[in-house]
Design a protein around this motif. Sequence first.
Motif, PDB file in Angstrom:
ATOM      1  N   PHE A 194     -13.745  -2.998  -9.086  1.00  0.00           N
ATOM      2  CA  PHE A 194     -12.402  -3.410  -9.774  1.00  0.00           C
ATOM      3  C   PHE A 194     -11.907  -4.053 -10.724  1.00  0.00           C
ATOM      4  O   PHE A 194     -10.787  -4.749 -10.903  1.00  0.00           O
ATOM      5  CB  PHE A 194     -11.122  -2.781  -8.739  1.00  0.00           C
ATOM      6  CG  PHE A 194     -11.132  -1.889  -7.948  1.00  0.00           C
ATOM      7  CD1 PHE A 194     -11.078  -0.265  -8.892  1.00  0.00           C
ATOM      8  CD2 PHE A 194     -11.353  -1.451  -6.661  1.00  0.00           C
ATOM      9  CE1 PHE A 194     -11.366   0.955  -8.362  1.00  0.00           C
ATOM     10  CE2 PHE A 194     -11.918   0.030  -5.929  1.00  0.00           C
ATOM     11  CZ  PHE A 194     -11.449   0.861  -6.549  1.00  0.00           C
ATOM     12  N   GLY A 253      -5.503   7.235  -5.948  1.00  0.00           N
ATOM     13  CA  GLY A 253      -5.584   6.479  -6.825  1.00  0.00           C
ATOM     14  C   GLY A 253      -4.014   5.274  -6.430  1.00  0.00           C
ATOM     15  O   GLY A 253      -4.265   3.819  -6.813  1.00  0.00           O
ATOM     16  N   THR A 293      -4.627   1.305  -5.624  1.00  0.00           N
ATOM     17  CA  THR A 293      -4.457  -0.093  -6.083  1.00  0.00           C
ATOM     18  C   THR A 293      -3.571  -0.865  -4.485  1.00  0.00           C
ATOM     19  O   THR A 293      -3.541  -2.269  -4.871  1.00  0.00           O
ATOM     20  CB  THR A 293      -3.336   0.614  -6.800  1.00  0.00           C
ATOM     21  OG1 THR A 293      -4.080   1.986  -7.878  1.00  0.00           O
ATOM     22  CG2 THR A 293      -2.073  -0.780  -7.365  1.00  0.00           C
ATOM     23  N   ARG A 294      -2.517  -0.344  -4.091  1.00  0.00           N
ATOM     24  CA  ARG A 294      -2.146  -0.945  -2.864  1.00  0.00           C
ATOM     25  C   ARG A 294      -3.244  -2.163  -2.269  1.00  0.00           C
ATOM     26  O   ARG A 294      -2.733  -3.027  -1.923  1.00  0.00           O
ATOM     27  CB  ARG A 294      -1.110  -0.355  -1.923  1.00  0.00           C
ATOM     28  CG  ARG A 294      -0.409   0.325  -2.494  1.00  0.00           C
ATOM     29  CD  ARG A 294       0.349   1.051  -1.391  1.00  0.00           C
ATOM     30  NE  ARG A 294       1.744   1.716  -1.993  1.00  0.00           N
ATOM     31  CZ  ARG A 294       2.649   2.818  -2.089  1.00  0.00           C
ATOM     32  NH1 ARG A 294       2.007   3.650  -1.132  1.00  0.00           N
ATOM     33  NH2 ARG A 294       3.693   3.125  -2.375  1.00  0.00           N
TER      34      ARG A 294
END
Length: 229
Positions: free
Chosen positions: A78, A114, A118-119
């Motif tokens: 990422f 998602g 993300t967290r």
Amino acid sequence: MEPLLLRLETNDYNMLIADSERLRVKKGELIFSEGSLAENLYFISKGEIRIFKDLGENKKLTIFTRSEQDGFGEIGIFSGNKYSNTAQATKNSELFIIKKAELEKLLGQNGGLGLQFTRWVAESLEESKARIRDFIAFGSEGAVASMFVRYSNMYGIVTPKGIRITEPIMIRDISNYIGISRETVSRIVNKWKAQGILTNDNKYFLIKDINYFKKLLACEKCGVENCVM
């Protein structure tokens, strides 16, 4: 930090695993190396994986250790095209692997999935940043103190005399974990024992003044809620 797979709804978990392949790795085996192409994200079905950065001169700084139901490889997948750390199995392990393209497709189609990723990635970056900060900003003493804070969060029991660590702690393991010589770690630990900050019965430690470590590391200014290994 809560393991990634435990954050997911059953349907999201099944969908993710369905698009993954299995891989068995032996203790000591490298899964990927720093600088190699970031092509896969990994999930741990069984075992334990150490993520570390090579600092040269036979020094390796462990960024974090991931166990069952968690993932790794996110710092690369990422954040660029190459892995910025090395991953090595510390136990015989069974992994699920999902290719970057497949993962991006799933995340694009599922907003809830998602959001959980993300967290998880954000917490991972905070965790790795805190560990490097402890090592660089506070020197050898800070790096060793960081280890004891993490041990206390993972295995500590509060007693009237202080925080008792229920798992054995080896000086050698601390040395290998943070890339500092065993002699340096022993010197720091012995100084703390002389100051009454901690004591030990063989390999089992009692932290008598956890606030000393937290003050040394400026923990009140750190964004990581609960430092672990």
